[in-house]
Design an enzyme around this catalytic site. Structure first.
Site, PDB file in Angstrom:
ATOM      1  N   CYS A  89       0.865  -1.184   0.000  1.00 23.79           N
ATOM      2  CA  CYS A  89       0.000   0.000   0.000  1.00 23.79           C
ATOM      3  C   CYS A  89       0.897   1.227   0.000  1.00 23.79           C
ATOM      4  O   CYS A  89       1.870   1.278   0.754  1.00 23.79           O
ATOM      5  CB  CYS A  89      -0.889  -0.020   1.239  1.00 23.79           C
ATOM      6  SG  CYS A  89      -1.962   1.433   1.381  1.00 23.79           S
ATOM      7  N   HIS A 131      -8.862  -3.591  -2.562  1.00 23.54           N
ATOM      8  CA  HIS A 131      -7.993  -2.781  -1.702  1.00 23.54           C
ATOM      9  C   HIS A 131      -8.406  -1.297  -1.749  1.00 23.54           C
ATOM     10  O   HIS A 131      -8.525  -0.644  -0.712  1.00 23.54           O
ATOM     11  CB  HIS A 131      -6.535  -2.961  -2.160  1.00 23.54           C
ATOM     12  CG  HIS A 131      -5.519  -2.198  -1.382  1.00 23.54           C
ATOM     13  ND1 HIS A 131      -4.529  -2.813  -0.628  1.00 23.54           N
ATOM     14  CD2 HIS A 131      -5.317  -0.862  -1.239  1.00 23.54           C
ATOM     15  CE1 HIS A 131      -3.788  -1.875  -0.056  1.00 23.54           C
ATOM     16  NE2 HIS A 131      -4.230  -0.676  -0.419  1.00 23.54           N
ATOM     17  N   GLU A 132      -8.637  -0.788  -2.961  1.00 27.33           N
ATOM     18  CA  GLU A 132      -8.961   0.640  -3.110  1.00 27.33           C
ATOM     19  C   GLU A 132     -10.366   0.958  -2.587  1.00 27.33           C
ATOM     20  O   GLU A 132     -10.587   2.010  -1.978  1.00 27.33           O
ATOM     21  CB  GLU A 132      -8.824   1.087  -4.569  1.00 27.33           C
ATOM     22  CG  GLU A 132      -7.420   0.920  -5.153  1.00 27.33           C
ATOM     23  CD  GLU A 132      -6.317   1.468  -4.273  1.00 27.33           C
ATOM     24  OE1 GLU A 132      -6.529   2.486  -3.591  1.00 27.33           O
ATOM     25  OE2 GLU A 132      -5.236   0.852  -4.247  1.00 27.33           O
ATOM     26  N   HIS A 135     -10.266   1.375   1.055  1.00 31.59           N
ATOM     27  CA  HIS A 135      -9.768   2.704   1.472  1.00 31.59           C
ATOM     28  C   HIS A 135     -10.925   3.701   1.624  1.00 31.59           C
ATOM     29  O   HIS A 135     -10.905   4.562   2.499  1.00 31.59           O
ATOM     30  CB  HIS A 135      -8.790   3.268   0.435  1.00 31.59           C
ATOM     31  CG  HIS A 135      -7.353   2.891   0.680  1.00 31.59           C
ATOM     32  ND1 HIS A 135      -6.687   3.211   1.843  1.00 31.59           N
ATOM     33  CD2 HIS A 135      -6.455   2.239  -0.096  1.00 31.59           C
ATOM     34  CE1 HIS A 135      -5.433   2.769   1.772  1.00 31.59           C
ATOM     35  NE2 HIS A 135      -5.270   2.173   0.604  1.00 31.59           N
TER      36      HIS A 135
END
Ligand SMILES: [Zn+2]
Length: 182
Positions: A89, A131-132, A135
């Protein structure tokens, strides 16, 4: 286009859920351009708006020559298959650990002109989309590690040269702190 500084773990913006985009205006197109430029500069696979300090549901990706951006993403999983693989990351420089993710992911959302987009990804692209999107909910990859791996990762993070960088540079003694609270 501007390369913006990437916020590091410890910055509260990374733990704050981002707001949905409602106006697909010039500012959003500017944000997508800045994210794209910053991702290229950092040679990353994905970058979300909170990582440059903007609390909006936007991310960009660049995985195996598949590039783009998604605004207000919603994820769908066409099957139950999972994949464990190394993940990093940009908000945790130099930290790479195994994370279990879904193998296949479909992200639907909008582009910066407000047109619907649909990204179908497997393996690395699927990993990146998950993953994004995490966020945007204030969820970080350390939260997705199994407990033993997370313990190891946290140890390495505490020892990293960037650890605590967003905190004040000068240590405040409890005594001085008492004075400040007053
Ligand atoms: Zn990240």
């Amino acid at each position: 286009m501007t390369v913006r500084p990437v916020r590091l773990f410890g910055d509260p913006v990374l733990r704050t859920p981002a707001a949905a985009v409602t106006d697909f205006d010039k500012q959003i197109r500017r944000l997508v351009k800045d994210l794209t430029q910053t991702l290229r500069d950092q040679r990353g696979a994905g970058l979300s708006a909170p990582q440059i300090g903007v609390g909006l549901r936007v991310f960009v990706f660049d995985v195996d020559d598949v590039r783009g951006h998604v605004i207000n993403p919603v994820l769908d999983f066409p099957d139950d298959e999972e994949d464990e693989g190394l993940e990093g990351c940009l908000s945790f420089p130099g930290i790479y650990y195994d994370v279990r993710r879904r193998l296949n992911t479909v992200a639907t959302g909008f582009d910066s002109d407000g047109r619907p987009v649909r990204i179908v990804g497997d393996q690395q692209l699927a990993r990146c989309l998950q993953h994004e999107t995490d966020h945007l909910d204030g969820v970080l990859f350390i939260d997705r590690m199994d407990p033993e791996t997370r313990k190891q990762a946290m140890r390495e993070i505490r020892q990293a040269d960037w650890a605590g960088l967003p905190a004040p540079a000068v240590k405040v003694s409890p005594h001085a702190m008492h004075g400040l609270i007053r």
